[in-house]
Design an enzyme around this catalytic site. Structure first.
Site, mmCIF file in Angstrom:
data_model
loop_
_atom_site.group_PDB
_atom_site.id
_atom_site.type_symbol
_atom_site.label_atom_id
_atom_site.label_comp_id
_atom_site.label_asym_id
_atom_site.label_seq_id
_atom_site.Cartn_x
_atom_site.Cartn_y
_atom_site.Cartn_z
ATOM 1 N N TYR A 1 33.991 40.073 47.339
ATOM 2 C CA TYR A 1 34.813 40.555 48.446
ATOM 3 C C TYR A 1 34.578 42.046 48.694
ATOM 4 C CZ TYR A 1 37.569 36.260 48.618
ATOM 5 O OH TYR A 1 37.979 34.964 48.767
ATOM 6 N N LYS B 1 57.704 33.547 21.348
ATOM 7 C CA LYS B 1 58.060 33.530 22.759
ATOM 8 C C LYS B 1 56.803 33.461 23.625
ATOM 9 C CE LYS B 1 58.228 38.585 22.969
ATOM 10 N NZ LYS B 1 59.044 39.768 23.302
#
Length: 383
Positions: free
Chosen positions: A259, A34
């Site tokens: 930042y 998956k």
């Protein structure tokens, strides 16, 4: 065009892990592929050639992609809504899990429409309050399945469940949930439902033994070197993530980075810029903790992990643009591992490997059969 970041998939490690689980389970192994094989891409051939007998995925779309890729072994899909393309799954011979009467009716209608019986696995919730039929509704689901089976609209192939605490083998919840599963099997058999396979164990339950005694083991994470229980040293990590330096600079003490300028370098140092960030799957929560391997030494990522880039403090070494940096790998060369990144991000390795984005090129390295000695590298699109 040369990729700036590359995810190397070690197919030889996937094959070795698959052989380990095939031996551990007596070849009663379903390879769970998956989420693009836990982010590892097109490795169905590798696991099938190494001992897996069937494949498990979540959605019908994943199952159909495997069929289009030429996979012919049994494929089980266990998480679908009632208006999924069930008819296409039935035509393709995909097994479908059934958590309740609504899905069972939808499967029967689709089987009627295409003129073929569907192959189903009745799914009982043994304790997670997640997927699967609640135990108090199980008897009614079995009765409905028996009725629909009599119309030749479906074939009941299996009964399945999933343990919640298998990574803690001493947890009493494992015995309670096995008891629920065994009771569900007895209820089904009393109604004439005798499944070809009963399966409860995923990777953790297979490694710890808490899910043994049934017909099939659904192993996903373990194929890729991830042991949720932390009890096995037999598994090999199967990914290496590298990137290449865009630029570097030397900055003075007191320079802020990224930042918010919430990292300030304490001394004159060199900084290297990598073109990889949370847009490529690096967890932003690993900011200020994560490290990478540069010229054989671990160096810290400084400042916040941005969408497209990270900054690495390389100390007295000014790194040349284009040089390769390893973000994670098996750990054999001192590089950080997926487990390290999971710890830095306060998550699990499964999340780290499945979140690497499509901007990162996938390269599969396959080891040739024993009679040969060369390695072959091929690029694969995602299934």
């Amino acid at each position: 065009m040369t990729a700036t970041s590359t995810l190397l998939v070690h197919d030889d490690a996937v094959r070795a892990n698959t052989r380990h689980f095939a031996a551990l389970t007596g070849r009663r192994l379903m390879a769970v592929l998956k989420a693009d094989a836990f982010g590892h891409g097109s490795i169905a051939d590798s696991v099938l050639q190494s001992g897996a007998r069937s494949i498990g995925v979540t959605s019908i779309e994943e199952a159909l992609a495997l069929r289009r890729a030429g996979v012919r072994v049994p494929v089980l899909s266990w998480l679908n809504v009632v208006d999924s393309d069930i008819a296409a799954a039935i035509v393709a011979g995909v097994d479908l899990a059934v958590p309740g009467p609504e899905m069972l009716h939808a499967i029967a209608r689709a089987g009627r429409d295409v003129g073929r019986p569907a192959r189903v696995h009745l799914h009982v919730d043994v304790g997670m309050a997640r997927d699967g039929c609640p135990p108090e509704e199980w008897r009614a689901l079995c009765d409905l399945a028996r009725e629909l089976r009599a119309t030749d609209l479906l074939r009941i192939v299996g009964v399945m469940g999933h343990l919640s605490c298998a990574d803690r083998p001493d947890d009493d919840q494992n015995a309670r949930e096995r008891g629920v599963f065994d009771a569900a099997l007895r209820t089904a058999r009393r109604r004439g439902i005798v499944p070809a396979v009963a399966h409860l164990a995923a990777t953790a339950a297979t490694v710890t033994g808490t899910g043994t005694g049934y017909d099939l083991h659904r192993v996903g994470a373990g194929l890729f070197g991830i042991d949720p229980s932390g009890t096995s040293d037999a598994l090999r990590p199967a990914l290496t993530l590298t990137s290449r330096v865009v630029s570097s600079r030397v900055v003075a003490a007191g320079t802020g980075v990224g930042y918010g300028l919430d990292h300030v370098v304490p001394r004159r140092t060199a900084l290297a810029l990598l073109p990889v960030g949370y847009g490529d799957g690096l967890p932003r929560t690993a900011s200020h903790r994560a490290e990478v391997l540069v010229r054989g030494r671990r160096r810290p990522i400084v400042g916040r992990i941005s969408m497209d880039m990270v900054v690495v403090d390389t100390g007295d070494d000014r790194i040349r643009p284009g040089e390769s940096v390893t973000l994670f790998g098996p750990g054999d060369g001192g590089e950080p591992t997926v487990a390290d990144w999971a710890r830095w991000a306060d998550t699990i390795p499964h999340e780290i490997v499945t979140r690497i984005g499509s901007r990162v090129a996938r390269v599969h390295r396959t080891t040739a059969p024993a009679a040969e000695t060369h390695h072959q590298e091929t690029r694969h699109d995602r299934l």
